[in-house]
Scaffold this motif. Structure first.
Motif, short mmCIF file in Angstrom:
data_model
loop_
_atom_site.label_atom_id
_atom_site.label_comp_id
_atom_site.label_asym_id
_atom_site.label_seq_id
_atom_site.Cartn_x
_atom_site.Cartn_y
_atom_site.Cartn_z
N ARG A 152 -25.24 45.68 70.78
CA ARG A 152 -24.66 45.81 72.12
C ARG A 152 -25.15 47.10 72.76
NH1 ARG A 152 -19.51 42.84 72.32
NH2 ARG A 152 -18.76 44.29 73.86
N THR A 153 -25.73 46.99 73.95
CA THR A 153 -26.15 48.17 74.69
C THR A 153 -25.35 48.19 75.98
OG1 THR A 153 -28.25 47.01 74.43
CG2 THR A 153 -28.36 49.38 74.77
N TYR A 154 -24.80 49.34 76.29
CA TYR A 154 -24.03 49.45 77.53
C TYR A 154 -24.94 49.79 78.70
CZ TYR A 154 -19.48 48.96 75.37
OH TYR A 154 -18.39 48.45 74.73
N GLN A 155 -24.96 48.92 79.70
CA GLN A 155 -25.69 49.23 80.94
C GLN A 155 -24.78 50.07 81.82
OE1 GLN A 155 -27.21 45.84 83.04
NE2 GLN A 155 -28.67 45.32 81.45
N ARG A 156 -23.50 49.88 81.61
CA ARG A 156 -22.51 50.62 82.38
C ARG A 156 -21.23 50.71 81.56
NH1 ARG A 156 -22.35 49.45 88.55
NH2 ARG A 156 -24.43 48.90 87.87
N ARG A 157 -20.58 51.85 81.58
CA ARG A 157 -19.35 51.98 80.82
C ARG A 157 -18.36 52.83 81.61
NH1 ARG A 157 -19.27 52.83 74.35
NH2 ARG A 157 -17.29 51.79 74.05
N GLU A 158 -17.44 52.16 82.27
CA GLU A 158 -16.45 52.87 83.09
C GLU A 158 -15.05 52.76 82.51
OE1 GLU A 158 -18.85 51.56 87.17
OE2 GLU A 158 -16.86 50.77 86.79
N ARG A 159 -14.86 51.76 81.65
CA ARG A 159 -13.53 51.51 81.10
C ARG A 159 -13.34 52.35 79.83
NH1 ARG A 159 -13.37 46.88 78.85
NH2 ARG A 159 -11.21 46.38 79.22
N GLY A 160 -12.26 53.06 79.78
CA GLY A 160 -11.99 53.88 78.61
C GLY A 160 -11.48 53.05 77.45
N VAL A 161 -11.67 53.57 76.25
CA VAL A 161 -11.15 52.89 75.06
C VAL A 161 -10.47 53.93 74.17
CG1 VAL A 161 -12.75 50.94 74.92
CG2 VAL A 161 -13.37 53.12 73.87
N GLY A 162 -9.74 53.43 73.19
CA GLY A 162 -9.12 54.32 72.22
C GLY A 162 -7.63 54.47 72.46
N SER A 166 -3.05 51.78 72.50
CA SER A 166 -4.49 51.89 72.30
C SER A 166 -5.19 50.67 72.89
CB SER A 166 -4.82 51.99 70.81
OG SER A 166 -4.44 50.81 70.15
N ARG A 167 -6.44 50.87 73.22
CA ARG A 167 -7.25 49.77 73.73
C ARG A 167 -8.43 49.61 72.79
NH1 ARG A 167 -8.79 48.68 79.98
NH2 ARG A 167 -10.29 50.35 79.82
N GLU A 168 -8.69 48.37 72.49
CA GLU A 168 -9.72 48.05 71.49
C GLU A 168 -11.12 48.51 71.87
OE1 GLU A 168 -9.28 44.19 68.78
OE2 GLU A 168 -9.11 43.79 70.92
N ARG A 169 -11.83 48.92 70.88
CA ARG A 169 -13.21 49.34 71.00
C ARG A 169 -14.07 48.15 70.61
NH1 ARG A 169 -14.53 54.81 70.95
NH2 ARG A 169 -12.44 55.54 70.53
N HIS A 170 -15.09 47.84 71.37
CA HIS A 170 -15.99 46.73 70.98
C HIS A 170 -17.38 47.30 70.83
CE1 HIS A 170 -13.04 43.58 71.90
NE2 HIS A 170 -12.70 44.33 72.91
#
Lengths: 145, 132
Positions: A89-99, A80-84
């Protein structure tokens, strides 16, 4: 020399792989959602005489968050990869997956379950599996009559 | 009163990649997160160690580069190959609202984290109301 078994392909997986290569040719990696996706992490598999090597890119995954198991001719990479997330926090861009992710890899030959070595360094996971004696290449002597 | 376009001032935009080096270069996946104090940029750069990372900021352009040493021999015959191994490169234009002097970078487990603090004037401030 005995001919080795090739990897068993899952047609859908194969299609995704081809798309991956297409994006790869453009210099882009394929965007994958980690949640339940069968294609994360992407893997490279190669072998030498004694072992099978599986490498996966898992940036941001800590050693304690990855689990590798073998059963029969399958190897499972789970993690798993941590969720932050946070209110401020506002995402201007989100390309990296989490979970969480899980991937099953069909091994090209029988391996010795006692000799599996895995390392994680700079976000790259490398698993070395030692081939079972029966999977090793054998030279067949041709007898003359 | 002049109005400032705050969104634009603290925004990171992609710059078209330039291809100059030999070998294949990959565009890393990034997250750009805005908090009241800073922009946070996270980039997936697996295989890059701290010696191989290069972050530059020049005239409003932020460039991140990661050098990846080949991990397999050139002639390796893959049974399965889903990704290529090569350097990472991506560039962004950064708004004037970022305090370039205070940009900080760290690299851990193949993830580059950049802290781009906002200039003081753009940070939210709580104004205390004085009792009369």
């Amino acid at each position: 020399m005995l001919r080795r078994n090739s990897l068993l392909w899952n047609p859908l997986d194969d299609l995704q792989r081809q798309m991956g290569r297409l994006f790869d040719d453009l210099g882009f990696r394929v965007a994958t959602e980690l949640g339940g996706a069968a294609t994360f992490p992407a893997i490279n598999v190669w072998e030498d005489q004694q072992s099978v090597m599986i490498e996966a890119e898992v940036p941001g995954v800590r050693r304690e968050d990855v689990e590798i198991t073998t059963a029969g001719d399958e190897l499972v990479i789970k993690g798993s990869r941590e969720r932050h997330d946070g209110a401020e926090r506002t995402y201007q861009r989100r390309e990296r997956g989490v979970g969480e992710f899980s991937r099953v890899v069909t091994l090209p030959c029988r391996v010795d379950p006692e000799h599996v070595d895995a390392t994680l360094r700079d976000g790259v996971l490398t698993v070395r599996l030692t081939k079972s004696p029966e999977a090793l290449p054998r030279k067949i002597t041709v007898r003359t009559n | 009163m002049t109005t400032h376009d705050n969104n634009n001032a603290c925004c990171a935009q992609d710059v078209k990649p330039e291809r100059v080096q030999a070998g294949r270069t990959y565009v890393p996946f990034v997250d750009i997160v805005e908090t009241p104090e800073e922009l946070l940029l996270l980039a997936d750069m697996p295989g890059v160690s701290s010696e191989g990372v290069d972050v530059r900021y020049e005239r409003g352009e932020l460039t991140i580069r990661g050098t990846v040493k080949p991990r397999q021999e050139a002639g390796t015959r893959y049974l399965r190959r889903e990704y290529g191994v090569g350097d990472f490169h991506r560039a962004f234009t950064i708004g004037e609202g970022i305090d370039a002097e205070k940009i900080e970078a760290e690299l851990k487990d193949g993830v580059l984290t950049l802290h781009l603090p906002k200039v003081r004037a753009l940070r939210p401030r709580k104004i205390a109301v004085k009792p009369t």
